[in-house]
Design a protein around this motif. Structure first.
Motif, PDB file in Angstrom:
ATOM      1  N   ILE A 323       0.851  -1.200   0.000  1.00 56.88           N
ATOM      2  CA  ILE A 323       0.000   0.000   0.000  1.00 56.88           C
ATOM      3  C   ILE A 323       0.879   1.240   0.000  1.00 56.88           C
ATOM      4  CG2 ILE A 323      -1.675   1.327   1.341  1.00 56.88           C
ATOM      5  CD1 ILE A 323      -2.888  -1.272   2.293  1.00 56.88           C
ATOM      6  N   GLY A 324       1.967   1.208   0.783  1.00 51.16           N
ATOM      7  CA  GLY A 324       2.903   2.339   0.785  1.00 51.16           C
ATOM      8  C   GLY A 324       3.538   2.547  -0.575  1.00 51.16           C
ATOM      9  N   MET A 325       3.867   1.471  -1.265  1.00 51.55           N
ATOM     10  CA  MET A 325       4.425   1.605  -2.612  1.00 51.55           C
ATOM     11  C   MET A 325       3.417   2.250  -3.552  1.00 51.55           C
ATOM     12  SD  MET A 325       6.230  -2.155  -2.875  1.00 51.55           S
ATOM     13  CE  MET A 325       6.585  -1.938  -4.615  1.00 51.55           C
ATOM     14  N   ALA A 326       2.154   1.843  -3.448  1.00 50.39           N
ATOM     15  CA  ALA A 326       1.122   2.425  -4.314  1.00 50.39           C
ATOM     16  C   ALA A 326       0.888   3.893  -3.989  1.00 50.39           C
ATOM     17  CB  ALA A 326      -0.176   1.628  -4.166  1.00 50.39           C
ATOM     18  N   ARG A 327       0.954   4.268  -2.717  1.00 48.90           N
ATOM     19  CA  ARG A 327       0.788   5.674  -2.347  1.00 48.90           C
ATOM     20  C   ARG A 327       1.951   6.525  -2.846  1.00 48.90           C
ATOM     21  NH1 ARG A 327      -1.199   5.671   4.003  1.00 48.90           N
ATOM     22  NH2 ARG A 327      -3.370   5.027   3.646  1.00 48.90           N
ATOM     23  N   ALA A 328       3.153   5.984  -2.774  1.00 41.12           N
ATOM     24  CA  ALA A 328       4.330   6.752  -3.187  1.00 41.12           C
ATOM     25  C   ALA A 328       4.289   7.102  -4.662  1.00 41.12           C
ATOM     26  CB  ALA A 328       5.598   5.956  -2.872  1.00 41.12           C
ATOM     27  N   ALA A 329       3.526   6.358  -5.451  1.00 41.23           N
ATOM     28  CA  ALA A 329       3.438   6.655  -6.881  1.00 41.23           C
ATOM     29  C   ALA A 329       2.752   7.983  -7.154  1.00 41.23           C
ATOM     30  CB  ALA A 329       2.689   5.521  -7.598  1.00 41.23           C
ATOM     31  N   ALA A 380      -6.173   3.015  -9.303  1.00 44.52           N
ATOM     32  CA  ALA A 380      -6.511   1.597  -9.399  1.00 44.52           C
ATOM     33  C   ALA A 380      -5.480   0.740  -8.676  1.00 44.52           C
ATOM     34  CB  ALA A 380      -6.612   1.181 -10.864  1.00 44.52           C
ATOM     35  N   ALA A 381      -4.196   1.092  -8.813  1.00 49.79           N
ATOM     36  CA  ALA A 381      -3.146   0.332  -8.136  1.00 49.79           C
ATOM     37  C   ALA A 381      -3.290   0.441  -6.619  1.00 49.79           C
ATOM     38  CB  ALA A 381      -1.770   0.817  -8.581  1.00 49.79           C
ATOM     39  N   LEU A 382      -3.655   1.634  -6.125  1.00 44.58           N
ATOM     40  CA  LEU A 382      -3.850   1.809  -4.682  1.00 44.58           C
ATOM     41  C   LEU A 382      -5.059   1.024  -4.200  1.00 44.58           C
ATOM     42  CD1 LEU A 382      -3.030   3.124  -2.048  1.00 44.58           C
ATOM     43  CD2 LEU A 382      -4.335   5.158  -2.709  1.00 44.58           C
ATOM     44  N   ASP A 383      -6.145   1.065  -4.953  1.00 41.82           N
ATOM     45  CA  ASP A 383      -7.333   0.286  -4.573  1.00 41.82           C
ATOM     46  C   ASP A 383      -7.024  -1.208  -4.565  1.00 41.82           C
ATOM     47  OD1 ASP A 383      -8.748   2.624  -4.354  1.00 41.82           O
ATOM     48  OD2 ASP A 383      -9.663   2.484  -6.353  1.00 41.82           O
ATOM     49  N   ARG A 386      -5.009  -2.050  -1.416  1.00 45.82           N
ATOM     50  CA  ARG A 386      -5.860  -2.063  -0.220  1.00 45.82           C
ATOM     51  C   ARG A 386      -6.758  -3.301  -0.193  1.00 45.82           C
ATOM     52  NH1 ARG A 386      -7.502   4.365  -0.576  1.00 45.82           N
ATOM     53  NH2 ARG A 386      -5.748   5.163   0.695  1.00 45.82           N
ATOM     54  N   ALA A 387      -7.315  -3.665  -1.347  1.00 50.18           N
ATOM     55  CA  ALA A 387      -8.187  -4.835  -1.393  1.00 50.18           C
ATOM     56  C   ALA A 387      -7.413  -6.113  -1.074  1.00 50.18           C
ATOM     57  CB  ALA A 387      -8.840  -4.941  -2.775  1.00 50.18           C
ATOM     58  N   ARG A 388      -6.186  -6.214  -1.550  1.00 51.98           N
ATOM     59  CA  ARG A 388      -5.375  -7.393  -1.244  1.00 51.98           C
ATOM     60  C   ARG A 388      -5.043  -7.448   0.240  1.00 51.98           C
ATOM     61  NH1 ARG A 388      -1.320  -7.444  -6.554  1.00 51.98           N
ATOM     62  NH2 ARG A 388      -2.791  -8.536  -7.950  1.00 51.98           N
ATOM     63  N   TYR A 389      -4.828  -6.294   0.834  1.00 51.70           N
ATOM     64  CA  TYR A 389      -4.575  -6.266   2.277  1.00 51.70           C
ATOM     65  C   TYR A 389      -5.802  -6.770   3.040  1.00 51.70           C
ATOM     66  CZ  TYR A 389      -3.866  -4.459   6.977  1.00 51.70           C
ATOM     67  OH  TYR A 389      -3.761  -4.346   8.340  1.00 51.70           O
ATOM     68  N   GLU A 390      -6.980  -6.313   2.664  1.00 52.46           N
ATOM     69  CA  GLU A 390      -8.205  -6.771   3.321  1.00 52.46           C
ATOM     70  C   GLU A 390      -8.405  -8.274   3.125  1.00 52.46           C
ATOM     71  OE1 GLU A 390     -10.000  -5.098   5.359  1.00 52.46           O
ATOM     72  OE2 GLU A 390      -8.836  -3.256   5.066  1.00 52.46           O
ATOM     73  N   GLU A 391      -8.048  -8.768   1.959  1.00 56.20           N
ATOM     74  CA  GLU A 391      -8.138 -10.206   1.721  1.00 56.20           C
ATOM     75  C   GLU A 391      -7.209 -10.969   2.659  1.00 56.20           C
ATOM     76  OE1 GLU A 391      -7.321 -13.484  -1.863  1.00 56.20           O
ATOM     77  OE2 GLU A 391      -6.872 -11.360  -2.151  1.00 56.20           O
ATOM     78  N   ASP A 392      -5.988 -10.461   2.823  1.00 57.12           N
ATOM     79  CA  ASP A 392      -5.032 -11.126   3.703  1.00 57.12           C
ATOM     80  C   ASP A 392      -5.476 -11.052   5.161  1.00 57.12           C
ATOM     81  OD1 ASP A 392      -3.354 -11.912   1.650  1.00 57.12           O
ATOM     82  OD2 ASP A 392      -2.195 -10.057   1.698  1.00 57.12           O
ATOM     83  N   VAL A 393      -6.127  -9.957   5.551  1.00 62.97           N
ATOM     84  CA  VAL A 393      -6.651  -9.860   6.913  1.00 62.97           C
ATOM     85  C   VAL A 393      -7.703 -10.940   7.150  1.00 62.97           C
ATOM     86  CG1 VAL A 393      -8.013  -8.426   8.491  1.00 62.97           C
ATOM     87  CG2 VAL A 393      -6.140  -7.409   7.185  1.00 62.97           C
ATOM     88  N   ALA A 394      -8.617 -11.090   6.204  1.00 65.25           N
ATOM     89  CA  ALA A 394      -9.646 -12.122   6.340  1.00 65.25           C
ATOM     90  C   ALA A 394      -9.028 -13.518   6.362  1.00 65.25           C
ATOM     91  CB  ALA A 394     -10.660 -12.001   5.201  1.00 65.25           C
TER      92      ALA A 394
END
Length: 501
Positions: A323-329, A380-383, A386-394
């Motif tokens: 997510i940090g990589m996507a934000r830095a873009a 789109a890359a940031l979304d 974030r979605a992959r992070y939520e998937e990993d949390v679940a």
């Protein structure tokens, strides 16, 4: 390529102080990672029986952590053959070798990501042969143009100033991925150890059943001889002889079926050991009842000991870093490049001081770039991140729930199997007594041979059920140890394929 000039003061300080401050004080835009909360019960529901209260010298309480070596937990069974099989599997199992190779790949990717924290330095030397067009020199299209050779020796340096943490986030993601691979390796190793132990106890259980059928066949043969003699003497009808012969054939058939199951179990064990079935033979050793006590740890400790939970947690950390990589873009990127060397028309002149050259800044493009419009690609890359992070949390929370279920299942199995084994022992004793009484009554002529057969069948059925229960208890003990994340022995040196972090 610019020529060096000692009077060019901007070379000594090419950036204004504000830009230098920005470079030196680069900040990260990555979100701060915190492990998500998971519902953890205060105690295991099934940890109320003897399996939870009993102690054993081989199980030493220690501070739980997924990073410690588990040690040879299978020593709690006190079986030297099992000890040897486990060591053999650790050295030759191909699934474990593949997991070790995946771990090496992730560590190589981690090293590759960490290289982005340092400047890249390259050196080269070689000629360039060029003939410019007359038009490029401001001459008529049909004007003269000479080809020339330019020799160049150059040292180049490139570096991305990590202004907003893009490089640091990529390093954090690679490190988390490597730690996840390490946890997955430990998970594969623990699973292999458990599979070997369970396969071994299955073979030994079948050995016990096979020995039971051999005794049964011997008894059936004696019964057939007795029935044949009594028939010849006229004491019984031929029907009893036929029944005795049928019971003998049935016992032999069931014995062969057990041998077939035993061969398949031995072949499966050979594959776990990394050997071809033709090259592996396990001597027959009937299973002896053994149920070493396994202490139930606190549920919160399970989160720290289970390697699969550790792997799921590291996957979340890697997703957070991305997510940090996507934000830095969304922020400016500063690429610093420089070159220092010499240029000459002849190779012999490259070493002359007058041939020196340097370049500070990119040859093409700009040093500092700021994205303005990309049609929503960065959003789109940031979304996606974030979605992959939520998937990993679940996935992490589901892994935790699954771990609790596995512990509860095996605690319940051991508790109930202990009670069931006691009841089964009573059933075996009662069936043996009933068989003795039926044979006595048959010899006295008060009952038919059919009742003797029924009593003998019941003895065989109850004894086989008791042996199967013993094997199930041994396998459930292994499953509980595996569900708890391994043994509690003191840490040992870990194999080179999996050094601890």
């Amino acid at each position: 390529m610019l020529l060096w000039n000692p009077d060019m003061n901007w070379i000594r300080n090419p950036f204004p102080p504000a830009v230098l401050a920005l470079i030196l004080a680069g900040c990260s835009v990555a979100p701060v990672y915190e492990r998500p909360q998971a519902d953890v019960p205060a105690a295991f529901k099934e940890a109320k029986g003897d399996a939870a209260a009993a102690g054993n010298a081989d199980w030493k309480p220690a501070e739980p952590a997924d990073g410690i070596a588990r040690g040879p937990w299978w020593h709690v069974f006190g079986d030297a053959t099992l000890d040897g099989l486990e060591e053999r599997a650790m050295a030759a199992n191909q699934d474990l070798q593949a997991a070790a190779a995946r771990l090496a790949q992730s560590r190589a990717l981690q090293q590759d990501a960490r290289a982005g924290l340092f400047p890249r330095v390259d050196a080269g030397v070689g000629p360039t042969r060029q003939r410019p067009s007359p038009a490029s020199q401001g001459r008529p299209d049909d004007g003269p143009s000479q080809a020339s050779t330019l020799w160049r020796a150059q040292l180049s340096v490139s570096y991305e100033a990590d202004l907003f943490g893009r490089v640091a986030s990529s390093v954090n993601a690679a490190e988390a991925d490597a730690e996840r691979s390490e946890a997955l390796f430990e998970s594969v190793r623990l699973a292999l150890q458990g599979d070997v132990a369970q396969a071994y106890f299955l073979v030994r259980e079948l050995d016990a059943v096979q020995a039971l059928y051999r005794r049964t066949v011997a008894l059936r043969e004696q019964a057939l001889k007795l029935a044949q003699r009594r028939f010849e003497e006229g004491d019984i009808a031929e029907l009893d002889v036929a029944r005795a012969r049928a019971e003998l054939a049935t016992a032999r058939s069931e014995s062969l079926g057990t041998a077939r199951a035993r061969a398949s179990a031995e072949h499966a064990l050979a594959i776990l050991l990394g050997a071809a079935p033709a090259d592996f033979t396990l001597a027959e050793m009937p299973l002896v009842r053994s149920a070493p006590p396994v202490p139930a740890l606190l549920p919160s400790a399970l989160l720290e000991r289970r390697p699969d939970i550790a792997a799921a947690e590291r996957a979340m950390a890697a997703a957070n870093a991305r997510i940090g990589m996507a934000r830095a873009a969304f922020f400016p990127r500063l690429d610093i490049t420089a070159g220092l060397g010499t240029e000459a028309s002849q190779f012999d002149n490259l070493a002359r001081w007058s041939s020196r050259t340097f370049l500070f800044g990119p040859l093409v493009g700009t040093m500092l770039t700021l994205p303005i419009f990309d049609g929503g690609r960065r959003d789109a890359a940031l979304d996606l991140a974030r979605a992959r992070y939520e998937e990993d949390v679940a996935a992490y929370r589901q892994t935790v729930l699954t771990a609790f279920r596995e512990v509860e299942d095996n605690l319940a199995n051991l508790r109930i199997l202990a009670q069931q084994a006691a009841a089964q022992d009573e059933a075996v004793a009662a069936s043996l007594r009933a068989s003795q009484l039926s044979q006595t009554q048959y010899r006295e002529g008060s009952v038919s041979y059919l009742e003797v057969i029924d009593a003998d069948r019941n003895v065989l059925q109850q004894q086989r059920a008791a042996m199967q229960m013993d094997g199930e208890r041994a396998r459930s003990t292994v499953a509980l140890i595996r569900a708890l994340g391994g043994g509690w022995q003191a840490p040992e040196p870990v194999a080179s394929a999996s050094p601890r972090r």
